[in-house]
Every structure is written in C-alpha cells, then in structure tokens.
Design a protein around this motif. Structure first.
Motif, PDB file in Angstrom:
ATOM      1  N   GLU A  36      -1.048  -0.834   0.173  1.00 44.15           N
ATOM      2  CA  GLU A  36      -0.663   0.203   1.131  1.00 44.15           C
ATOM      3  C   GLU A  36      -1.872   1.037   1.528  1.00 44.15           C
ATOM      4  O   GLU A  36      -2.081   1.335   2.712  1.00 44.15           O
ATOM      5  CB  GLU A  36       0.430   1.083   0.520  1.00 44.15           C
ATOM      6  CG  GLU A  36       1.235   1.882   1.521  1.00 44.15           C
ATOM      7  CD  GLU A  36       0.559   3.191   1.926  1.00 44.15           C
ATOM      8  OE1 GLU A  36       0.826   3.675   3.042  1.00 44.15           O
ATOM      9  OE2 GLU A  36      -0.237   3.719   1.126  1.00 44.15           O
ATOM     10  N   ASN A  37      -2.700   1.413   0.563  1.00 44.11           N
ATOM     11  CA  ASN A  37      -3.898   2.193   0.883  1.00 44.11           C
ATOM     12  C   ASN A  37      -4.910   1.373   1.675  1.00 44.11           C
ATOM     13  O   ASN A  37      -5.548   1.874   2.604  1.00 44.11           O
ATOM     14  CB  ASN A  37      -4.550   2.717  -0.400  1.00 44.11           C
ATOM     15  CG  ASN A  37      -3.857   3.941  -0.953  1.00 44.11           C
ATOM     16  OD1 ASN A  37      -3.286   4.737  -0.207  1.00 44.11           O
ATOM     17  ND2 ASN A  37      -3.906   4.106  -2.268  1.00 44.11           N
TER      18      ASN A  37
ATOM     19  N   ARG B 292      -5.126  12.243   2.128  1.00 40.62           N
ATOM     20  CA  ARG B 292      -3.977  12.174   1.251  1.00 40.62           C
ATOM     21  C   ARG B 292      -4.303  12.905  -0.055  1.00 40.62           C
ATOM     22  O   ARG B 292      -5.469  13.182  -0.347  1.00 40.62           O
ATOM     23  CB  ARG B 292      -3.601  10.720   0.968  1.00 40.62           C
ATOM     24  CG  ARG B 292      -3.071   9.998   2.206  1.00 40.62           C
ATOM     25  CD  ARG B 292      -2.651   8.578   1.899  1.00 40.62           C
ATOM     26  NE  ARG B 292      -1.999   7.970   3.069  1.00 40.62           N
ATOM     27  CZ  ARG B 292      -1.655   6.697   3.146  1.00 40.62           C
ATOM     28  NH1 ARG B 292      -1.897   5.870   2.130  1.00 40.62           N
ATOM     29  NH2 ARG B 292      -1.066   6.237   4.241  1.00 40.62           N
TER      30      ARG B 292
ATOM     31  N   GLY C 271     -12.794   1.217   1.486  1.00 38.25           N
ATOM     32  CA  GLY C 271     -11.717   0.714   0.655  1.00 38.25           C
ATOM     33  C   GLY C 271     -12.270  -0.083  -0.502  1.00 38.25           C
ATOM     34  O   GLY C 271     -13.302  -0.741  -0.388  1.00 38.25           O
TER      35      GLY C 271
ATOM     36  N   HIS D 126      -7.704   9.595  -0.231  1.00 35.67           N
ATOM     37  CA  HIS D 126      -7.872   8.582   0.812  1.00 35.67           C
ATOM     38  C   HIS D 126      -7.848   9.249   2.187  1.00 35.67           C
ATOM     39  O   HIS D 126      -7.051  10.156   2.430  1.00 35.67           O
ATOM     40  CB  HIS D 126      -6.756   7.541   0.738  1.00 35.67           C
ATOM     41  CG  HIS D 126      -6.838   6.651  -0.457  1.00 35.67           C
ATOM     42  ND1 HIS D 126      -6.392   7.043  -1.711  1.00 35.67           N
ATOM     43  CD2 HIS D 126      -7.314   5.378  -0.600  1.00 35.67           C
ATOM     44  CE1 HIS D 126      -6.587   6.052  -2.566  1.00 35.67           C
ATOM     45  NE2 HIS D 126      -7.146   5.039  -1.925  1.00 35.67           N
TER      46      HIS D 126
ATOM     47  N   ASP E 250      -7.778  -1.446  -4.907  1.00 33.20           N
ATOM     48  CA  ASP E 250      -6.850  -0.406  -4.470  1.00 33.20           C
ATOM     49  C   ASP E 250      -5.505  -1.043  -4.119  1.00 33.20           C
ATOM     50  O   ASP E 250      -5.375  -2.267  -4.049  1.00 33.20           O
ATOM     51  CB  ASP E 250      -7.428   0.343  -3.265  1.00 33.20           C
ATOM     52  CG  ASP E 250      -6.923   1.784  -3.172  1.00 33.20           C
ATOM     53  OD1 ASP E 250      -5.892   2.092  -3.806  1.00 33.20           O
ATOM     54  OD2 ASP E 250      -7.550   2.578  -2.451  1.00 33.20           O
TER      55      ASP E 250
ATOM     56  N   THR F 210      -5.354   3.206   5.224  1.00 35.98           N
ATOM     57  CA  THR F 210      -6.382   4.249   5.104  1.00 35.98           C
ATOM     58  C   THR F 210      -7.764   3.636   5.268  1.00 35.98           C
ATOM     59  O   THR F 210      -7.924   2.414   5.310  1.00 35.98           O
ATOM     60  CB  THR F 210      -6.314   4.975   3.745  1.00 35.98           C
ATOM     61  OG1 THR F 210      -6.972   4.182   2.727  1.00 35.98           O
ATOM     62  CG2 THR F 210      -4.875   5.236   3.315  1.00 35.98           C
TER      63      THR F 210
ATOM     64  N   ARG G  92     -11.714   5.877   0.173  1.00 31.10           N
ATOM     65  CA  ARG G  92     -12.105   7.185  -0.345  1.00 31.10           C
ATOM     66  C   ARG G  92     -13.618   7.373  -0.249  1.00 31.10           C
ATOM     67  O   ARG G  92     -14.360   6.393  -0.265  1.00 31.10           O
ATOM     68  CB  ARG G  92     -11.647   7.338  -1.792  1.00 31.10           C
ATOM     69  CG  ARG G  92     -10.171   7.572  -1.941  1.00 31.10           C
ATOM     70  CD  ARG G  92      -9.752   7.733  -3.374  1.00 31.10           C
ATOM     71  NE  ARG G  92      -9.750   6.455  -4.079  1.00 31.10           N
ATOM     72  CZ  ARG G  92      -9.151   6.242  -5.242  1.00 31.10           C
ATOM     73  NH1 ARG G  92      -8.517   7.242  -5.841  1.00 31.10           N
ATOM     74  NH2 ARG G  92      -9.186   5.067  -5.822  1.00 31.10           N
TER      75      ARG G  92
ATOM     76  N   THR H 131      -4.443  11.712  -2.823  1.00 30.63           N
ATOM     77  CA  THR H 131      -5.289  10.818  -3.620  1.00 30.63           C
ATOM     78  C   THR H 131      -6.748  10.841  -3.192  1.00 30.63           C
ATOM     79  O   THR H 131      -7.588  10.203  -3.832  1.00 30.63           O
ATOM     80  CB  THR H 131      -4.772   9.372  -3.507  1.00 30.63           C
ATOM     81  OG1 THR H 131      -4.750   9.004  -2.116  1.00 30.63           O
ATOM     82  CG2 THR H 131      -3.371   9.253  -4.091  1.00 30.63           C
TER      83      THR H 131
END
Length: 509
Positions: free
Chosen positions: A325-326, A394, A318, A398, A322, A330, A333, A396
């Motif tokens: 929520e991510n 996702r 992470g 993630h 960011d 998550t 990425r 995105t």
C-alpha cells in the motif's frame, strides 16, 4: 546501509569517494557498456590521467567546464577528472539544441565546452562554434591524457559549488541549479540506503548521465561497490539483450520506463522479461498506483519509486521491504537529515494527513541558482526550499504527493487535483498514459481537460465512456473533465521522459 557504505558516505568530496572505493575494491567492475568494462581502480587512475590532460589544456581548479556528452564510459571518466581538478562542471543533456545550450553556456560563463562531435546525426562541434563557445574540444572516443604528476592536490572542500545542473525549462528558460559534492553525495546516499542493494547487484543507467540522476546513481555504485550497465541511447529493443547479457538485477529510471517494461512484458505474458531482474526503481515523475500493481503482478518484480528534482536529487524513496500500500500510493520516506515540512498558504506547518505545499531542508538541497534574479522566494525565512509541490505526510513519515501548485485546477471556485484524475484514468484498459490540465474558461474560470495517450490495439476512449468510468471509480461529478483529447504520444522531455504539460496547455488552450 552497511558499515563500509556508511563510512564512504562521509567522504568530503566525490574524488575522495572514488579514491576510497578504488582502494577497497580496485578490480571490481563499476561500468559495463557493450563489450567494455571499467573497474573502480581504472576509473580512479584513468580519471587522473584525463585530469592531467585537461590541466595541460589550461583547465584549473574553479574553471567552468560545460559538457554535452552521451552516456559513455568516457563521459564518466571526464566528469570525475574534472572532480579531481576541482573544476566547476555544467552538464548539458545531449539532446538539447541551440536555444538551451546557448542559454547554459551564457549563464554558466563556461571557459571550456566538451562535445561529442557529430552524434546521432547532429554536429555538436558546429553548434558550439555557432554559439561562440569558448575552449571547445571533442570528448567521445578519445580524451585528453597526461602525467598525473603535474596535478595540484585534489580539492578538500566538499561544500564549494562545483556543479551547475539545468532544469528542463518546461515553463520558461532553464534554471542553473548550484550543487556541491556533498549535496550530490547526500542525494546518492539516500537512494542507496533506501534500495537495500548489495555488492552482488548489477544496476543500469538508462537515462542521460548529464541528468542530476547521473551522480545520484554513480554515488550509489561507489558506496556499495557494484557495477551498472550504461546505455548511450536508450531503446527497449536494443536494451533488453544487454539487460539479459549482463544479468541486470535493478533497472528503471522513471514512470515512463516502467510503462515501457510493461509493454514488453505483455508481449510474452508468463515469461520473465529479464530473468535476473528483481527490482524496478526510479523517480522524477508521478507514479500512478496502478503502474505499481501492474509491475508486481505481471513482471513478478518489486517496484520502488522516489521523489527528487534537480534542486534536490533525492528527497524520499520507497524501500523494497515496505508495504504494498505504501509503495503504491506514496513516494516513500526521507532519509535521516532530510526535513520535509508541509505548510498552508501562509507558510504555517499543517498536521499529518493535511495537504499543503512541500518544503525541504537538508544537505542534499541545492545552494540556489546561477542567476541571482531567479532566487527570489526559493528559500523561506527558515531556510526551507519552496518546491511548488502539493502533498501531505502520513503519521508513518511517508510522503504522498497530490500535485503541483500549478496543477491545482480551480473550477467554479473548487480546487481539483489533476493527479487524482490521472491516477484513475491509468486504471482504464485503453489508457497508456494520461495528463490532466486546466484550461481557461470564461464560464468556469478553468475547465478540466484530459489528454489520453492511447494504448496500442485499443479503440479511442470517448468522452461519455471516460465520464462513466471515472464516475464508476468514485470521482465526484464536479471533477469530471469537460474536454477529452486522444493522442498517439504525449509530449515528453528527453531525460526522464516526463510529460510536458505546458505544451498541452499551448496546444489545447
């Protein structure tokens, strides 16, 4: 990542990285421990002298040197001395005992074994002799020393296997994971790139340097040129004064460490636990969303969490900038160069948003295992590492992890994610931590068992109260646990404090 860090990340070997950083900022500190400070220049020069001493003992390029040492400045010097020689290193977590240590020594065929003598009441030298280890020497307060003029040229090939890291052995004997200098540099570069750190930061290493996270973190220090505080044995009551004294800005390690910080923060709400701290970061175990929100809300710092394993020290991370929520839901990425593929049971890729098994390909991925017999099925036909983790990507990019293949509980033919239930249980005020497991059941195939670590000062959660809470949070009735166990502490390993579910299955199965 800034231009200097990016250029350093292209180093072929770890020794080249150390040498280049020492040339840039020789007088800047890299390691802080108690009243001691080691600069980047002293790390390079000291490691060369230790390498010469090891060379005088018979250590050569390609020699296999196991070491079971606590997180000390001397341990880092010894490790980089071995990197200077081009030896093969086999780090062993210092809390391991005869079974795990003997296994590592046999599997690695270690020529030498460095131990701390008697450490925290355990005689490591006697254990080494009992296990028939070769080339045993103590490396705690003093290290081998010699004239660097005797040394051969440093290694130039960063893709040769020079590291054997050991999995925790939570389900069977440990596996010896084969790494190269380049795979470790790639893992550390991923961490450094995601966290957006600068030369003004001060980090901390609360986990064993012998863990795969050790080089991961040290590479980050070398890329950005900032120091970290080392803890030989981590305990929050003794660590907090050191965090404050050194002005630590980045701390963490794993989900268990976040929880420890929160416990301390709750003793003095509204007062900054560590005034300089701005970021908690870590990985190695699942992070319930509620932990993220609690850290941000109660501690006033950011929390970034990542995904890694012994086979791939850093996969995703992470980023502090960011979205909430991510960061809460998550694992972040992947960096450039890390390919993540999500596949169905037949090994075919699935679309974004669809759960499947996580597979990985990239420079940070290991070269396999020391025991060829453990290699079957580790890589698929296209060279992707088969992780056994379940999740989805996702749109995105993630990554969302939803569990382990072995943590999918099949109850009356229905798949149930243990992590989904665990994340909900973490929101209950009486729950400090939770582990959900499947247990054999003649009627259902498997039944769902929740094991709860009680929060201090709270009453035991009852099965009826648990079910009512989970239903109130929207959990489907067919996923409700049939069994509830309440414990003072969940069993954990000694590295990143991961919960040992196999012990729970043995206890309650």
């Amino acid at each position: 990542m800034d231009e200097t860090a990016h250029a350093l990340g292209a180093s072929r070997t770890l020794w080249e990285l150390v040498d280049r950083r020492a040339g840039l900022t020789p007088d800047r500190p890299v390691l802080l421990q108690g009243d001691r400070t080691l600069t980047f220049g002293e790390l390079r020069d000291g490691a060369e002298r230790v390498a010469a001493g090891l060379y005088g003992m018979g250590v050569r390029p390609g020699s296999v040197v196991a070491w079971q040492l606590p997180t000390r400045i001397e341990t880092v010097l010894l490790s980089f001395a071995l990197a200077r020689l081009g030896a093969v290193q086999s780090p062993v977590i210092p809390f391991y005992r005869d079974r795990e240590v003997g296994f590592a020594l046999r599997e690695s065929r270690a020529d030498f074994f460095a131990v701390p003598g008697t450490w925290r009441g355990h005689d490591h030298t006697a254990m080494a002799e009992r296990l028939g280890a070769r080339g045993v020497f103590e490396a705690y307060g003093t290290l081998p020393d010699g004239d660097p003029a005797v040394l051969p040229p440093p290694p130039a090939d960063g893709t040769a296997v020079r590291w054997i890291y050991w999995t925790s052995g939570t389900t069977s004997d440990p596996k010896g994971v084969l790494h190269t200098d380049r795979s470790l540099i790639a893992g550390g570069s991923c961490l450094a790139h995601a966290l957006h750190l600068t030369a003004d930061d001060i980090g901390s290493m609360a986990f064993p340097f012998a863990h795969i996270g050790g080089p991961d973190y040290t590479v980050m220090l070398l890329l950005y040129g900032f120091p970290a505080v080392l803890f030989e044995h981590f305990a929050m009551d003794t660590a907090l004064p050191e965090y404050r004294r050194h002005g630590v800005t980045v701390a963490g390690g794993s989900t268990a460490f976040y929880s420890m910080f929160l416990t301390e923060q709750r003793k003095a709400p509204g007062q900054r636990l560590v005034p300089t701290l701005r970021l908690l970061a870590g990985g190695g175990a699942p992070k319930p969303p509620e932990i993220y929100h609690a850290v941000v809300r109660e501690m006033g710092v950011q929390l970034t969490h990542g995904y890694g394993m012994t086979e791939v020290p850093m996969i995703t991370m992470g980023a502090p900038d960011d979205t909430a929520e991510n960061l809460a839901t998550t694992e972040g990425r992947p960096p450039a160069g890390m390919e993540i593929r999500i596949v169905d049971p037949e090994g075919k890729p699935v679309p974004a948003g669809v759960d499947g098994e996580v597979r990985l390909r990239g420079e940070a991925v290991c070269q396999g295992y020391a025991d060829p017999g453990q290699a079957a099925g580790v890589f698929d036909a296209e060279g992707f590492l088969v992780t056994g983790d379940v999740g989805h990507l996702r749109e995105t990019g993630h990554l969302v992890l939803t569990g382990r293949m072995k943590d999918i509980i099949i109850r009356k033919g229905e798949n149930i994610s243990a992590k989904e239930i665990e994340d909900l249980l973490h929101q209950h005020p009486a729950v400090a931590d939770a582990a959900v497991i499947g247990l054999p059941d003649q009627e259902r195939g498997e039944r769902v068992c929740a094991v709860i670590e009680r929060r201090p000062g709270t009453d035991d959660l009852t099965p009826a109260a648990m079910s009512a809470f989970l239903r109130g949070e929207g959990l489907s009735v067919h996923k409700l646990p049939e069994q509830l166990e309440v414990v003072d502490a969940l069993p954990r390993n000694d590295a990143l404090r991961k919960v040992l579910k196999y012990k729970l299955r043995e206890l309650y199965g």
